[in-house]
Design an enzyme around this catalytic site. Structure first.
Site, PDB file in Angstrom:
ATOM      1  CG  HIS A 140      47.785  75.787  21.181  1.00  0.00           C
ATOM      2  ND1 HIS A 140      46.445  75.580  21.151  1.00  0.00           N
ATOM      3  CD2 HIS A 140      48.175  76.500  22.212  1.00  0.00           C
ATOM      4  CE1 HIS A 140      45.892  76.214  22.392  1.00  0.00           C
ATOM      5  NE2 HIS A 140      47.059  76.731  22.924  1.00  0.00           N
ATOM      6  CG  HIS A 178      26.785 105.023   7.100  1.00  0.00           C
ATOM      7  ND1 HIS A 178      27.379 105.132   6.025  1.00  0.00           N
ATOM      8  CD2 HIS A 178      26.098 103.904   7.112  1.00  0.00           C
ATOM      9  CE1 HIS A 178      27.720 103.635   6.084  1.00  0.00           C
ATOM     10  NE2 HIS A 178      26.821 102.768   6.494  1.00  0.00           N
ATOM     11  CD  GLU A 198      44.977  86.415  22.134  1.00  0.00           C
ATOM     12  OE1 GLU A 198      45.546  85.397  22.531  1.00  0.00           O
ATOM     13  OE2 GLU A 198      43.751  86.545  21.915  1.00  0.00           O
TER      14      GLU A 198
END
Length: 677
Positions: free
Chosen positions: A475, A31, A413
């Site tokens: 869950h 790049h 998280e």
């Protein structure tokens, strides 16, 4: 004089552009555009502001630089070559086998690379974590030895990644004024212009998060310098420098017209006459582009001389501090050595029949008391994942007060995981974090990066199975253990387990698992813990076997007809089944395997002793059957009882009955397997 300085800085930036574009051209991949646009900032930072010891790259007092867009590593390599950290020959080996210039992600402190991120967004989260670590250590050691800055570089892609919201929120809330981030705003990304996917006011967004925001021409060295000086003086907020830059700055097409601000320069070599024209335009020789200009050598030699003086003064201050604070100096040396802390594990008091998350809390309580450089975090679940065992012994990190040791990350998280990784990348601290196991799905990109970089962070995952019960299928982590243990089977480039995983069978195993986790300073460690209470293993059980990853549980029969294998909660269920089997004359051995990865590192003789060939094996797992295939096998002498569907909503005792996780069903399944029904 100012004009001469600006001319010299522009020349150095063009030198970086030439080297970066040439690296990509020679490798035929990479790049170039972003590296060419960002060359001015990286040059100003390295030639004028970044403080490091040219003779000791691991000096703890150094500034840190984190490159979020790792695809721009040619820019970083080129700037480091001007420092003398890479040879021109090494630049020419970009992305080649065995090269010290491999691309991303990577970490090479000796070469001046703190981190270049692969996945966009994670790198600046690492930087924010490092900034927390520096503040945390300053609160314990003092400003004299912790007065450095954390610099980050982010691109449009990193700003767009969702993790940037978590980092922006937390860094602003904590007032991380030691964090200075440059946003390379060139309005071009790989397949579109940025306007096609974002229309937000980035400056306003960061100001709302309590950041100091400065907007400049990111290709003007004088404006960059002014912004960096202002950022260094900021006392209460992190700083975002929005640098409006030009993608592919200095690039020309084959016909000699401008190739700047062109999407095609982002992710591919310039190629052909476009490359030739570009190198000529930047003042280089296309036939010999890997050159450092004499004036640029002088510029970086001057900075090296300046740094020697700056570092000498800092070192002198540190020496005086050490003489006045010998006990703190000893702690600092110990912490930055990265060795396992000394912990008196006899202080952990476990109760029989507890859940392993509660048993983990007892371990965290002792760690909070005995490991002063440890930070524990939770994603708004500390009272459920039981990281509050640590929190109850300390206070939370808050703006202007980092004397506590608990990081309240909120519901984020992935951000939490990456920031904890960044704490360890900074050095001097140990970091652990908790959430529900099902939410490890949010964290897996960070788990993978920690494994790749060999960062010994601790993942604490509670609520480990369908026994979460009333919370329902969303869950209940049915498939998560299988996913995580795949990484447990993967070796890193040094032959170490990429991830050490522990799923303890009872409270006593939990203590030993934590002990080994804290002693593991080479790779990440994961703890998979139960929500519900678990009966302790039979009296007289030799828990020292935990240290070998798998072992024979007390009460097992010699010369067994069947070997029963499990980890976690299921081991006690096997024990209940084994008692019923013995009543029917079936001799059963029970093997608890909290860590398959650790077990597979034992001698072949030990593995055969625990799981001998030629004996039928039955595995019980609350996850997918594949979770135990590496231990039990897949042939006619092997059978695994596990889940093949998502979970259900009900109290865990009801689920155990309905799904067959009882001693009675273990007995039934084994007798069927043995042809006794």
């Amino acid at each position: 004089m100012a004009m001469e300085s600006t001319t010299s800085m522009n020349l150095a930036a063009d030198n970086i552009r030439i080297l970066a574009a040439s690296m990509v051209e020679k490798a035929k991949s990479g790049h170039p555009g972003g590296a060419m646009g960002g060359a001015d900032f990286i040059n100003v930072l390295f030639a004028k502001f970044l403080v490091y010891d040219p003779e000791d790259p691991e000096w703890s007092g150094r500034d840190r630089f984190y490159l979020d867009p790792g695809h721009m590593s040619p820019m970083l390599y080129s700037a480091l070559a001007l420092q003398g950290k890479f040879s021109l020959e090494e630049l020419q080996q970009f992305r080649q086998w065995g090269s010290p210039t491999p691309g991303h992600p990577e970490r090479d402190i000796a070469r001046g690379i703190e981190n270049t991120s692969g996945p966009l967004g994670q790198g600046h989260a690492f930087a924010a974590g490092a900034a927390i670590a520096e503040k945390f250590l300053e609160a314990r050691l003092g400003k004299t030895v912790m007065q450095h800055k954390i610099y980050a570089y982010i691109s449009d892609g990193g700003i767009q990644e969702e993790i940037s919201q978590g980092v922006g929120r937390l860094a602003g809330t904590l007032g991380l004024n030691n964090l200075i981030m440059f946003y390379d705003s060139n309005d071009i990304q790989l397949s579109t212009e940025c306007g096609a996917v974002m229309a937000e006011d980035t400056a306003a967004k960061y100001r709302a998060w309590n950041w100091n925001v400065l907007t400049i021409n990111g290709n003007n060295p004088e404006e960059i310098s002014q912004a960096l000086r202002a950022a260094q003086q900021e006392e209460s907020r992190p700083t975002l420098i929005i640098g409006n830059t030009t993608m592919g700055k200095g690039a020309l097409k084959e016909d000699g017209t401008s190739y700047e601000h062109n999407i095609k320069t982002h992710g591919a070599p310039l190629g052909g006459n476009a490359y030739v024209n570009t190198i000529k335009n930047l003042g280089g020789d296309p036939t010999n582009p890997f050159v450092v200009f004499d004036e640029v050598k002088e510029l970086y030699a001057q900075r090296r001389s300046e740094l020697k003086a700056i570092v000498a003064e800092r070192r002198k201050e540190e020496e005086h501090w050490a003489q006045a604070n010998p006990s703190l100096a000893a702690l600092k040396a110990q912490w930055f050595a990265g060795k396992a802390p000394v912990v008196d594990w006899t202080k952990v008091e476990q109760k029989s029949g507890e859940s392993t998350r509660v048993a983990s809390a007892e371990c965290l309580k002792v760690l909070a008391q005995q490991v002063p450089n440890m930070i524990c975090a939770s994603a708004d679940l500390s009272n459920s994942d039981k990281t509050d065992g640590f929190l109850k012994q300390t206070t939370s990190l808050v703006k202007d007060d980092f004397s506590g040791a608990f990081f309240q990350a909120g519901v984020s998280e992935l951000t939490m995981a990456c920031m904890c990784i960044g704490m360890l990348l900074h050095g001097g601290v140990i970091a652990a974090m908790g959430t529900f196991f099902v939410f490890s799905d949010y964290m897996k990109p960070a788990v993978r990066m920690a494994a790749l970089m060999q960062v010994p962070v601790k993942f604490i995952w509670s609520h480990d199975s369908f026994r979460v019960g009333e919370d329902g299928p969303t869950h209940e982590p049915v498939e998560q253990e299988a996913q995580i243990r795949l990484m447990e089977k993967l070796k890193n480039h040094h032959g170490l387990d990429s991830l050490r995983v522990f799923r303890p069978a009872d409270a006593e195993e939990t203590t030993l698992c934590w002990k080994m986790g804290m002693e593991n300073v080479e790779t990440p460690t994961a703890f998979i813990l139960s929500r519900q209470g678990i009966a302790n293993l039979p009296a007289g059980n030799d828990y020292s076997g935990v240290e070998k990853g798998a072992y024979v549980v007390a009460g097992s029969d010699d010369n067994p007809d069947i070997i029963l294998v499990a980890s976690g909660s299921e081991v006690s269920t096997l024990e209940a089944g084994a008692q019923l089997l013995r009543q029917d004359g079936v001799k059963a051995r029970i093997v608890s395997c909290p860590s398959e990865g650790l077990f597979r590192r034992q001698s072949e003789a030990y593995q055969q002793e625990v799981l001998p060939e030629g004996v039928k094996k039955f595995g019980l797992t609350a996850g997918l059957p594949v979770t135990l295939e590496g231990l039990v096998g897949t042939g006619k002498d092997s059978r695994i009882y596990g889940l093949t569907s998502f979970g259900f909503s009900a109290p865990f005792k009801v689920l155990n009955e309905k799904l067959g996780y009882t001693g009675e069903n273990v007995c039934k399944q084994v007798k069927s397997f043995l042809g006794l029904l």
